[in-house]
Write an enzyme that holds these catalytic residues in place. Structure first.
Site, PDB file in Angstrom:
ATOM      1  N   GLU A   1       5.597   3.406   1.592  1.00  0.00           N
ATOM      2  CA  GLU A   1       5.833   4.758   2.103  1.00  0.00           C
ATOM      3  C   GLU A   1       5.213   5.820   1.195  1.00  0.00           C
ATOM      4  O   GLU A   1       4.693   6.828   1.683  1.00  0.00           O
ATOM      5  CB  GLU A   1       7.333   5.003   2.278  1.00  0.00           C
ATOM      6  CG  GLU A   1       8.027   4.042   3.223  1.00  0.00           C
ATOM      7  CD  GLU A   1       7.283   3.877   4.539  1.00  0.00           C
ATOM      8  OE1 GLU A   1       6.751   4.875   5.075  1.00  0.00           O
ATOM      9  OE2 GLU A   1       7.217   2.731   5.042  1.00  0.00           O
TER      10      GLU A   1
ATOM     11  N   CYS B   1       2.561  -2.250   9.338  1.00  0.00           N
ATOM     12  CA  CYS B   1       2.585  -0.789   9.282  1.00  0.00           C
ATOM     13  C   CYS B   1       2.793  -0.270  10.698  1.00  0.00           C
ATOM     14  O   CYS B   1       2.108  -0.698  11.632  1.00  0.00           O
ATOM     15  CB  CYS B   1       1.281  -0.252   8.703  1.00  0.00           C
ATOM     16  SG  CYS B   1       1.210   1.564   8.660  1.00  0.00           S
TER      17      CYS B   1
END
Length: 461
Positions: free
Chosen positions: A425, A382
Site C-alpha cells: 500500500e 493487486c
C-alpha cells in the site's frame, strides 16, 4: 437446526407438537422472516405468555387470505417478465392499507460466493425492474409503492392502497380486491428458477412458465417441506404449445401455510451463459482504478496535518467503504489493503486489513524508512491489476514513518505478512505497482494459474 430428522418429519406431519424453540430455529433455517414463530404463537394461546417480536408494520396484513394467486413468467429475447395477480380477502377486524411484495434473484443457486460477486458487480436496479402495480380487475387503478429493502439481489416493496392523486381505498374487513403487479429482469440476473412461498392462507395457487419453443425448454418442480426436504410436486405440470411458445402450467388448492414451491427449467437449445466477467472488470465495477490510469503512477499529495485532519477522516471513510464493497466480492485469505489513488483520490492515505482482523491499519503520509536485509518471495495480487499475480521479493521487516491526525509522527515496525501488506500500500502512494518489483526475466502469471487464493502467506516458525 440441530434436530433429529425423524423428529422434524413428525412435526411436519403433525404427529408431534413442535416447541417454540423448534419454530424459532425452523424460521431461521427457512428465512421465513418471523412468520413461523408468529404462527406458532397464534396456535398456542394457552401456553405461558411469550414476548412476541413487535410487528414490522401496523397494518393487519396477517388477517389476509389469498383467494387466488397466479404468477406468470414470460421469457423472450433474454428478458424475463413476471406478472403476478392475487385476489385478497380481509378476514380481520381492521382495514389493510398496504401489501408487501418481494423481488429476489439468484443467478447461480447453490453457489453463493459466485452469486455474491455477480450482484456486487451487477446489482439489480429499479430502472431495469420497471415495477408497475394496479388495484382492481382489469388494472383499474395504478398503485404507488414504497421501498422497504433495497439490496443488490433482493428488494421488498409496499404496494399502497391509494392512487396517484393520494386518494385511498383501503381493503376493509370482509372485503376483497384484485391486485396485479409486473416487473422485468434480464436472464443475466434471474437464473433458471422461480419460487413461490405461501405467506398467507391461500385457496388456489398457480404458476405459468411461458417460453419460446425454439429454445426447447424443459421444466420441473419441487416442494420444500417444513423439514427442509425437496420433494416432487404432488400434481403434474401441464404442457401446451401454440404460436411458437411452450407453456408449462401448474396449480394446487389449499397449499399449506409456509410451504415453498420451486419451478426450475433448462433451455436445451438455448443461449450459452455469457462468460463470467474478468477479475479486473469486477474491480473496476466496484470503483477501483485499473493499471494504465496515470493517477496510479503519481506520488500522492500529502496531508498538511493537523490542519487537514477532517479531510483524512473523509478519505479513510471512503477507503473503508470501498474495502467493504470489495470484500463482499472476493475472499482475501492474506488480508487486503487499498490506497486512496486506487479509488481516484490523489491523497497520501491507505488502509490495510491483516488476515482475520476487522480493524484496519490506517496509514497517513507513510514512507518506509528502514528495511531488513532478510527478504522472501511470495505471490501478490493487486486490485488495480487483478487478472494476474506477481511473485516478488519483499523485506521481512519494515519500519514505516507515518502521521496521526493530530500531526504527530510515529515509526511503526511491521513484520512478515503484515509487512508485505503494508509495503504494497505504501508503494501505491508513491506511484509504484507490485509488478515493478518482478525480478529480471519473471512475468506475472494469469490468476487462473494461481493456486493460493483464500490462503495465507506461509512463513517458517
Amino acid at each position: 437446526m440441530s434436530y433429529d430428522r425423524t423428529y422434524v418429519s413428525k412435526v411436519a406431519s403433525g404427529v408431534e407438537r413442535g416447541s417454540r424453540e423448534f419454530a424459532r430455529r425452523a424460521d431461521d433455517a427457512m428465512h421465513a422472516g418471523g412468520e413461523l414463530l408468529r404462527a406458532w404463537n397464534d396456535q398456542h394461546p394457552a401456553d405461558p405468555p411469550q414476548r412476541r417480536p413487535a410487528p414490522a408494520v401496523s397494518d393487519p396484513a396477517g388477517a389476509l387470505v389469498v383467494d387466488h394467486d397466479h404468477a406468470e413468467l414470460f421469457y423472450d429475447a433474454g428478458v424475463y417478465r413476471l406478472t403476478q395477480r392475487r385476489r385478497l380477502v380481509n378476514h380481520g377486524a381492521a382495514p389493510v392499507t398496504r401489501y408487501l411484495i418481494r423481488i429476489a434473484v439468484d443467478r447461480y443457486p447453490g453457489r453463493p460466493e459466485r452469486s455474491n460477486r455477480h450482484y456486487c458487480a451487477h446489482p439489480l436496479t429499479w430502472d431495469e425492474i420497471d415495477l408497475h402495480a394496479w388495484h382492481g380487475e382489469g388494472r383499474a387503478e395504478a398503485m404507488p409503492w414504497t421501498v422497504q429493502h433495497d439490496r443488490d439481489a433482493f428488494k421488498e416493496v409496499w404496494l399502497r392502497f391509494e392512487n396517484a392523486a393520494g386518494q385511498r381505498f383501503p381493503l376493509y374487513p370482509g372485503s376483497a380486491c384484485w391486485i396485479e403487479y409486473t416487473y422485468t429482469v434480464g436472464d443475466d440476473k434471474w437464473g433458471n428458477w422461480f419460487r413461490r412461498a405461501v405467506r398467507h392462507p391461500t385457496n388456489h395457487l398457480a404458476v405459468t412458465l411461458d417460453f419460446p419453443t425454439e429454445v426447447d425448454p424443459a421444466a420441473w418442480g419441487l416442494h420444500t417441506s417444513m423439514a427442509g426436504d425437496d420433494m416432487p410436486l404432488a400434481t403434474a405440470i401441464q404442457i401446451h404449445e401454440f404460436n411458437g411458445r411452450r407453456v408449462f402450467s401448474w396449480a394446487t388448492d389449499d397449499p399449506p401455510l409456509h410451504a415453498r414451491y420451486k419451478m426450475e427449467w433448462t433451455f436445451r437449445n438455448g443461449r450459452v451463459d455469457a462468460p463470467a466477467p474478468r477479475p479486473s472488470q469486477v474491480m473496476a465495477s466496484l470503483g477501483v482504478i485499473q493499471d494504465g490510469d496515470p493517477l496510479l503512477r503519481r506520488t500522492a499529495q500529502p496531508f498538511d496535518l493537523p490542519a487537514e485532519a477532517d479531510a483524512t477522516t473523509r478519505v479513510v471513510d471512503d477507503l473503508r467503504q470501498a474495502a467493504d464493497r470489495i470484500s463482499k466480492a472476493h475472499t482475501f485469505g492474506k488480508g487486503m489493503g487499498i490506497a486512496a489513488p486506487q479509488i481516484g483520490i490523489d491523497r497520501a492515505a491507505a488502509i490495510a486489513y491483516p488476515p482475520g482482523d476487522p480493524n484496519p491499519i490506517v496509514l497517513l503520509n507513510p514512507r518506509i524508512v528502514e528495511t531488513s536485509d532478510a527478504t522472501d518471495s511470495q505471490y501478490e495480487g493487486c486490485l488495480s491489476s487483478f487478472d494476474v499475480r506477481c511473485r516478488i521479493p519483499r523485506p521481512l521487516q519494515i519500519h514505516v514513518e507515518h502521521q496521526e491526525r493530530d500531526g504527530q509522527r510515529r515509526i511503526t515496525i511491521f513484520e512478515k505478512a503484515v509487512a508485505r501488506l503494508v509495503a504494497h500500500e505504501v508503494d501505491h502512494l508513491h506511484g509504484v505497482l507490485c509488478a515493478d518489483h518482478l525480478p529480471d526475466g519473471e512475468k506475472p502469471i494469469p490468476v487462473e494459474q494461481y493456486r493460493g487464493t483464500g490462503t495465507t502467506w506461509q512463513y517458517p516458525a
